[in-house]
Design a protein around this motif. Structure first.
Motif, mmCIF file in Angstrom:
data_model
loop_
_atom_site.group_PDB
_atom_site.id
_atom_site.type_symbol
_atom_site.label_atom_id
_atom_site.label_comp_id
_atom_site.label_asym_id
_atom_site.label_seq_id
_atom_site.Cartn_x
_atom_site.Cartn_y
_atom_site.Cartn_z
ATOM 1 N N ASP A 1 3.350 0.542 -0.695
ATOM 2 C CA ASP A 1 3.605 1.031 -2.056
ATOM 3 C C ASP A 1 2.314 1.506 -2.710
ATOM 4 O OD1 ASP A 1 6.131 -1.484 -2.903
ATOM 5 O OD2 ASP A 1 6.258 0.420 -1.802
ATOM 6 N N TYR B 1 -0.391 2.707 -1.288
ATOM 7 C CA TYR B 1 -0.834 3.987 -0.719
ATOM 8 C C TYR B 1 0.004 5.138 -1.256
ATOM 9 C CZ TYR B 1 -4.379 2.653 2.668
ATOM 10 O OH TYR B 1 -5.537 2.239 3.267
ATOM 11 N N VAL B 2 1.300 4.922 -1.378
ATOM 12 C CA VAL B 2 2.155 5.990 -1.908
ATOM 13 C C VAL B 2 1.771 6.304 -3.351
ATOM 14 C CG1 VAL B 2 4.523 6.583 -2.555
ATOM 15 C CG2 VAL B 2 4.084 5.485 -0.356
ATOM 16 N N PHE C 1 -1.423 8.229 -3.397
ATOM 17 C CA PHE C 1 -1.218 9.621 -3.009
ATOM 18 C C PHE C 1 -0.635 10.431 -4.169
ATOM 19 C CE2 PHE C 1 -0.584 13.134 -0.276
ATOM 20 C CZ PHE C 1 0.640 13.681 -0.590
ATOM 21 N N ARG C 2 0.332 9.842 -4.864
ATOM 22 C CA ARG C 2 0.977 10.555 -5.978
ATOM 23 C C ARG C 2 -0.006 10.855 -7.090
ATOM 24 N NH1 ARG C 2 6.251 6.752 -6.803
ATOM 25 N NH2 ARG C 2 7.449 7.425 -4.984
#
Lengths: 204, 234
Positions: free
Chosen positions: A65, A67-68, A71-72
Motif C-alpha cells: 500500500d 509503494y502504491v 507512486f500516486r
C-alpha cells in the motif's frame, strides 16, 4: 571513525543521487525506474513494518500500500533525493494507522509470527523459522521485549526501531519523523533507559 | 555528581555502541566506567539491551524478496492503468443516466412565450417608474419636517445668543439684574450706581444715569441713621 562517517556520507549521497534519477525516470513514464526504487527499499520497509506489526503478511500488505501511495503522489515529492526517507514516512504512518485500526489479537503465548491459513508461499510454510519452539526462554524474552516496546510512547518507539534497531542514520530518521536530530537522539535515549529498567531481569 | 552530569554519563553509556561518539566522549565514558562500578554495570546493561533488540522481530529468512518486489510492481502498474482509463469511457454511463433523468423537452409555443415575456417586462417597467416617484415623494415628506425643525432650532439659538437684551427695570419684566456687593461697607455713606443702557460700541452719553435699581449689602445699620444715609439704596 571520521573515515567511516565520511564513507557513510558518500554512500548516502550516491544512494540519494540514484533515487533522484529513478524518481525522474518514473515521472517521465519509465516504470522500470520505479522498480529499482522498490528493490532498493522494500527490505527496510518490510523490516520496520514487521517490527511494528509483528505479522509478516500484514507487513507485506502495508508496504505494498505504501509503494502504491508513493507512486500516486510521486509528483508531490519536493526533493527527489529524499525518496527513501519520504517512503519510510509513508510506511511508518500506514503501519501506525494499521496498528490503531486493528483489534488486538496478538497472543503472547504463541509468539509474534502469526501466519494466516492458506497463505501462498512468500515465506517457507514448513519452517516457522523465526521461532524456536523448544526455546521457551527465548520466547519469553521476545514477548517481554515486545510488551516493553509496546508501552513506549509512539515517538520513542519509532526512533528506537528506526535508529537503534534498523540502523538508519539519525539524519534520515529525523527526516522520516519530521523532527530534529537532537529529538531523535533524545527519544532513543529515553526509550533505551526505559527498556533497561523494564527488562532488567533479562540484561544480567 | 549533579543530576545533569549523571544523566549525561548515562546517555553516553547508552550511545557507546552507536559508533558516533567523539574521541572526547569515548574517553569520558572510559573514565566513568573505570571509576564507578555502577557505571560499568549500566554500560553492560545497555550493551546487552542493544543485542536483544537487534534479535527482536527479525524478518524471516524465508521471505522471497523477488516475488514480493514483483507483486508490488504489478500492483503499481495496475493502479496506474486504472488511473489512466479514458474519461469518455468512464463518463459515458454518467451522461446516459443524466439524459434519462432529464427526459425529452416538451413542445413550447415560442412566439407566445416571447409576447408574454415582453408584456411582463413592460408592466414591470411601469411599476418601476411609479416606484421612483413614490420614492421621491417619500423623501420630500420625510425631510421637510426635519428641515423645518432645524430652522426653528437655529433661529432660537440665534435669538438666545444675539437677540436684544431685556431692559433692567425692577422686577416688572423679570429682567436681568446686577447684584453689587461692597467689599468694605461702611456704617454711613451713600453708594450710587448708574447703568449705561446704550448698545455696546455706542459713544458714551453724559447723562448715563438712566436709572435702575441697585441693592447694596452692608453691615447691619443702626436705626438712628438719617434718610440720606440709608443703608439700602434702590
Amino acid at each position: 571513525m571520521d573515515d567511516a562517517a565520511g564513507n557513510d556520507r558518500s554512500d548516502q549521497d550516491d544512494a540519494r543521487r540514484r533515487d533522484a534519477e529513478a524518481v525522474s525516470g518514473t515521472l517521465a513514464g519509465d516504470l522500470r525506474a520505479f522498480d529499482s526504487l522498490i528493490e532498493a527499499y522494500q527490505r527496510r520497509a518490510v523490516a520496520v513494518t514487521y517490527r511494528l506489526l509483528g505479522n509478516i503478511n500484514d507487513a507485506m500488505d502495508v508496504c505494498q500500500d505504501a509503494y502504491v501511495r508513493a507512486f500516486r503522489s510521486l509528483e508531490s515529492l519536493e526533493d527527489p533525493r529524499k525518496f527513501g526517507s519520504w517512503l519510510m514516512r509513508i510506511v511508518s504512518n500506514l503501519a501506525l494507522n494499521y496498528r490503531r485500526d486493528r483489534r488486538p489479537t496478538l497472543s503472547l503465548a504463541t509468539g509474534d509470527d502469526e501466519r494466516g491459513i492458506g497463505e501462498d508461499a512468500l515465506a517457507d510454510s514448513s519452517g516457522g523459522a523465526s521461532l524456536n519452539e523448544g526455546s521457551m526462554q527465548a520466547n519469553e524474552t521476545q514477548d517481554a521485549i515486545t510488551a516493553a516496546i509496546e508501552q513506549l510512547p509512539e515517538k520513542q518507539r519509532m526512533a528506537l526501531i528506526l535508529f537503534a534497531i534498523e540502523g538508519i542514520p539519525q539524519k534520515e530518521v529525523a527526516e522520516i519523523l519530521e523532527c530534529s536530530i537532537e529529538a531523535v537522539k533524545w527519544n532513543v535515549f529515553q526509550a533505551r533507559k526505559t527498556l533497561k529498567e523494564s527488562l532488567s531481569e533479562f540484561l544480567t | 555528581m549533579t543530576d545533569d552530569r549523571t544523566q549525561n554519563i548515562e546517555r553516553l553509556l547508552s550511545e557507546r555502541r552507536d559508533g558516533r561518539l567523539s574521541a572526547e566522549d569515548l574517553a569520558e565514558i572510559e573514565r566513568a566506567i573505570t571509576g564507578d562500578s555502577a557505571n560499568a554495570r549500566s554500560a553492560e546493561a545497555f550493551d546487552r539491551l542493544g543485542a536483544l533488540l537487534k534479535d527482536w522481530r527479525i524478518v524471516p529468512d524465508t521471505v522471497d524478496w523477488q516475488t514480493s518486489a514483483r507483486r508490488v510492481s504489478e500492483r503499481v502498474r495496475a493502479d496506474r492503468s486504472s488511473a489512466e482509463e479514458p474519461d469518455a469511457g468512464r463518463l459515458a454511463s454518467t451522461d446516459r443516466l443524466v439524459r434519462e433523468w432529464a427526459g425529452p423537452m416538451p413542445a413550447v409555443d415560442w412566439p407566445a412565450l416571447s409576447t408574454r415575456i415582453s408584456n411582463a417586462v413592460r408592466e414591470e417597467a411601469g411599476r418601476a417608474g411609479q416606484t421612483r416617484r413614490t420614492r421621491w415623494s417619500w423623501f420630500v415628506k420625510a425631510s421637510a419636517p426635519l428641515a423645518t425643525a432645524a430652522v426653528i432650532a437655529l433661529a432660537a439659538t440665534w435669538w438666545i445668543t444675539t437677540g436684544p437684551k431685556l431692559p433692567i427695570d425692577g422686577g416688572s419684566s423679570g429682567a436681568s439684574f446686577v447684584m453689587v456687593a461692597l467689599e468694605m461697607p461702611v456704617a454711613v455713606g451713600k453708594v450710587s450706581i448708574s447703568f449705561d443702557l446704550s448698545p455696546v460700541g455706542a459713544p458714551d452719553r453724559p447723562d448715563a444715569e438712566s436709572g435702575g435699581r441697585a441693592i447694596a449689602y452692608g453691615p447691619k445699620i443702626n436705626d438712628t441713621l438719617d434718610s440720606d444715609a440709608d443703608a439700602f439704596f434702590y
